[in-house]
Design a protein around this motif. Structure first.
Motif, short mmCIF file in Angstrom:
data_model
loop_
_atom_site.label_atom_id
_atom_site.label_comp_id
_atom_site.label_asym_id
_atom_site.label_seq_id
_atom_site.Cartn_x
_atom_site.Cartn_y
_atom_site.Cartn_z
N VAL A 140 31.38 -50.74 12.76
CA VAL A 140 31.12 -49.79 11.86
C VAL A 140 31.84 -50.20 10.52
O VAL A 140 33.09 -50.57 10.53
N ILE A 141 31.22 -50.19 9.38
CA ILE A 141 31.71 -50.81 8.10
C ILE A 141 31.70 -49.71 6.95
O ILE A 141 30.66 -49.27 6.66
N GLY A 142 32.83 -49.08 6.87
CA GLY A 142 32.88 -48.15 5.72
C GLY A 142 33.18 -48.49 4.52
O GLY A 142 33.94 -49.40 4.11
N ILE A 143 32.21 -47.95 3.51
CA ILE A 143 32.22 -48.55 2.06
C ILE A 143 32.60 -47.41 0.98
O ILE A 143 32.14 -46.47 1.08
N ALA A 144 33.59 -47.42 0.25
CA ALA A 144 34.03 -46.42 -0.49
C ALA A 144 35.14 -47.05 -1.75
O ALA A 144 36.14 -47.38 -1.42
N ALA A 145 34.57 -47.12 -2.72
CA ALA A 145 35.30 -47.66 -3.93
C ALA A 145 36.61 -46.98 -3.99
O ALA A 145 37.82 -47.76 -4.06
N SER A 146 36.79 -45.66 -3.95
CA SER A 146 38.04 -44.99 -4.13
C SER A 146 38.76 -45.07 -2.76
O SER A 146 40.02 -45.20 -2.98
N GLY A 147 38.08 -45.33 -1.62
CA GLY A 147 38.90 -45.29 -0.39
C GLY A 147 39.34 -44.02 0.02
O GLY A 147 40.18 -43.94 1.10
N THR A 148 38.64 -43.02 -0.58
CA THR A 148 39.21 -41.64 -0.17
C THR A 148 37.92 -40.56 0.17
O THR A 148 38.08 -39.56 0.51
N THR A 149 36.67 -41.15 0.46
CA THR A 149 35.58 -40.46 0.98
C THR A 149 35.61 -39.80 2.10
O THR A 149 35.65 -40.57 3.31
N PRO A 150 35.67 -38.42 2.29
CA PRO A 150 35.92 -37.79 3.84
C PRO A 150 34.68 -38.20 4.75
O PRO A 150 35.03 -38.52 5.86
N PHE A 151 33.61 -38.37 4.10
CA PHE A 151 32.34 -38.63 5.23
C PHE A 151 32.59 -39.96 5.91
O PHE A 151 32.27 -40.25 7.00
N VAL A 152 33.20 -40.83 4.85
CA VAL A 152 33.41 -42.25 5.54
C VAL A 152 34.72 -42.34 6.38
O VAL A 152 34.73 -43.06 7.42
N ILE A 153 35.66 -41.90 5.89
CA ILE A 153 36.91 -41.84 6.68
C ILE A 153 36.81 -41.08 8.15
O ILE A 153 37.34 -41.36 9.08
N GLY A 154 36.05 -40.03 8.25
CA GLY A 154 36.00 -39.27 9.47
C GLY A 154 35.20 -40.24 10.44
O GLY A 154 35.37 -40.22 11.46
N ALA A 155 34.02 -40.81 9.74
CA ALA A 155 33.31 -41.75 10.78
C ALA A 155 34.31 -42.96 11.34
O ALA A 155 34.15 -43.12 12.29
N LEU A 156 34.94 -43.48 10.44
CA LEU A 156 35.84 -44.55 10.85
C LEU A 156 36.90 -44.24 11.81
O LEU A 156 37.14 -44.77 12.72
N HIS A 157 37.25 -42.83 11.42
CA HIS A 157 38.48 -42.33 12.46
C HIS A 157 37.78 -42.20 13.72
O HIS A 157 38.44 -42.68 14.99
N GLU A 158 36.92 -41.49 13.92
CA GLU A 158 36.09 -41.23 15.43
C GLU A 158 35.60 -42.61 16.13
O GLU A 158 35.77 -42.82 17.28
N ALA A 159 35.03 -43.48 15.22
CA ALA A 159 34.71 -45.04 15.72
C ALA A 159 35.81 -45.47 16.42
O ALA A 159 35.77 -46.16 17.52
N ARG A 160 36.85 -45.68 15.54
CA ARG A 160 38.11 -46.41 16.05
C ARG A 160 38.54 -45.69 17.38
O ARG A 160 39.01 -46.45 18.41
N LYS A 161 38.46 -44.47 17.54
CA LYS A 161 39.14 -43.80 18.55
C LYS A 161 38.25 -44.17 19.63
O LYS A 161 38.80 -43.97 20.73
N ASN A 162 37.04 -44.50 19.54
CA ASN A 162 35.93 -44.52 20.56
C ASN A 162 35.87 -46.38 20.79
O ASN A 162 35.05 -46.80 21.50
N ASN A 163 36.96 -46.96 20.34
CA ASN A 163 37.27 -48.48 20.58
C ASN A 163 35.93 -49.18 20.04
O ASN A 163 35.55 -50.26 20.66
#
Length: 272
Positions: free
Chosen positions: A133-156
């Motif tokens: 999963v590659i999250g793309i966000a110029a600001s680095g603060t987009t909740p939609f992306v942060i939440g997806a990455l957080h859960e993906a990482r939690k699931n290895n």
């Protein structure tokens, strides 16, 4: 370290409405010249990511881009170009944008602020530990992306991020953080400009190098491209002419019979 949004810093240029068209174009071009150098600085992180993607895709893994606004659109664009360019199924590189397909042409109010929606969409694709999963966000603060990455990482699941701000929240959720620092935009905060250009360059690098290493290119030619129009049929025919020494009509018949340059060449060589 303190998180500073470089993407929101004032432009180096002011009174833009008073400038001539020539001055505006020169200024934009001057800023754009900084992008390739910023991308060059993050090649080590891109390399690390691609190496891990290749091994995962060899085991049936996929790439998921996830973003909002310009970042999401660029992910969808890169994903959509993989089937025609490399002859791969459209399920191997997938672009997910906050707000769905409607957001490709129109803003969808509040879509990027939903922390849970991105992961829910990934789950609809039965995402697993072979995927990336590659999250793309110029600001680095987009909740939609942060939440997806957080859960993906939690699931290895391998996670990566592409942003234009150092030490951003998105970087903290990524196994591999690609921080492409292009500086303030020509129009203050307009990250569709330098940040978007740099994102497109990085996405090109990721998928092109991956597809080459997966055997979808021979020499320097797109031997697996889809023959979706006359231009591509002509290009493919010329590739076969160059490779096998056939005349144009023979090569074209062979190409259309087998559906790809690679299959046509392999079939011809097997009969010799």
């Amino acid at each position: 370290m303190t998180f500073i949004k470089i993407t929101e810093q004032p432009s180096l240029y002011d009174n833009l409405e008073e400038k001539s068209v020539h001055e505006l174009l020169v200024g934009i071009n001057n800023e754009d010249q900084k992008v390739a150098l910023a991308v060059q600085e993050v090649i080590p992180q891109i390399e690390q990511l691609v190496e891990q993607i290749i091994s995962r895709m060899q085991q049936g893994g996929r790439i998921f881009y996830i973003g909002a606004g310009t970042s999401g659109r660029l992910g969808v664009l890169d994903a959509s170009e993989i089937p025609p360019t490399f002859g791969m199924p459209n399920t191997l590189v997938v672009g997910i944008i906050a707000g769905g397909d409607t957001a490709l042409r129109n803003p969808v109010e509040g879509a990027e602020d939903n922390m849970e929606a991105g992961w829910k969409e990934l789950q609809e694709h039965n995402i697993n530990t072979n995927d990336t999963v590659i999250g793309i966000a110029a600001s680095g603060t987009t909740p939609f992306v942060i939440g997806a990455l957080h859960e993906a990482r939690k699931n290895n699941i391998l996670t990566a991020s592409i942003s234009s701000n150092p030490n951003s929240p998105i970087s903290k959720e990524a196994d591999i953080a690609i921080e492409m620092i292009v500086g303030s935009e020509f129009v203050t905060g307009s990250s569709r400009m330098k940040s978007g250009t740099g994102q497109k360059m990085i996405l090109n690098m990721i998928t092109t190098s991956t597809m080459i290493k997966l055997g979808r290119v021979k020499g320097n030619k797109m031997v697996n491209m889809q023959l979706s129009n006359a231009k591509l049929v002509d290009r493919g025919t010329k590739m076969i002419v160059d490779e096998l020494g056939l005349n144009y009509e023979q090569a074209k018949r062979l190409l259309l019979l087998h559906g790809s340059v690679k299959k046509a060449i392999n079939s011809y060589l097997e009969t010799k």
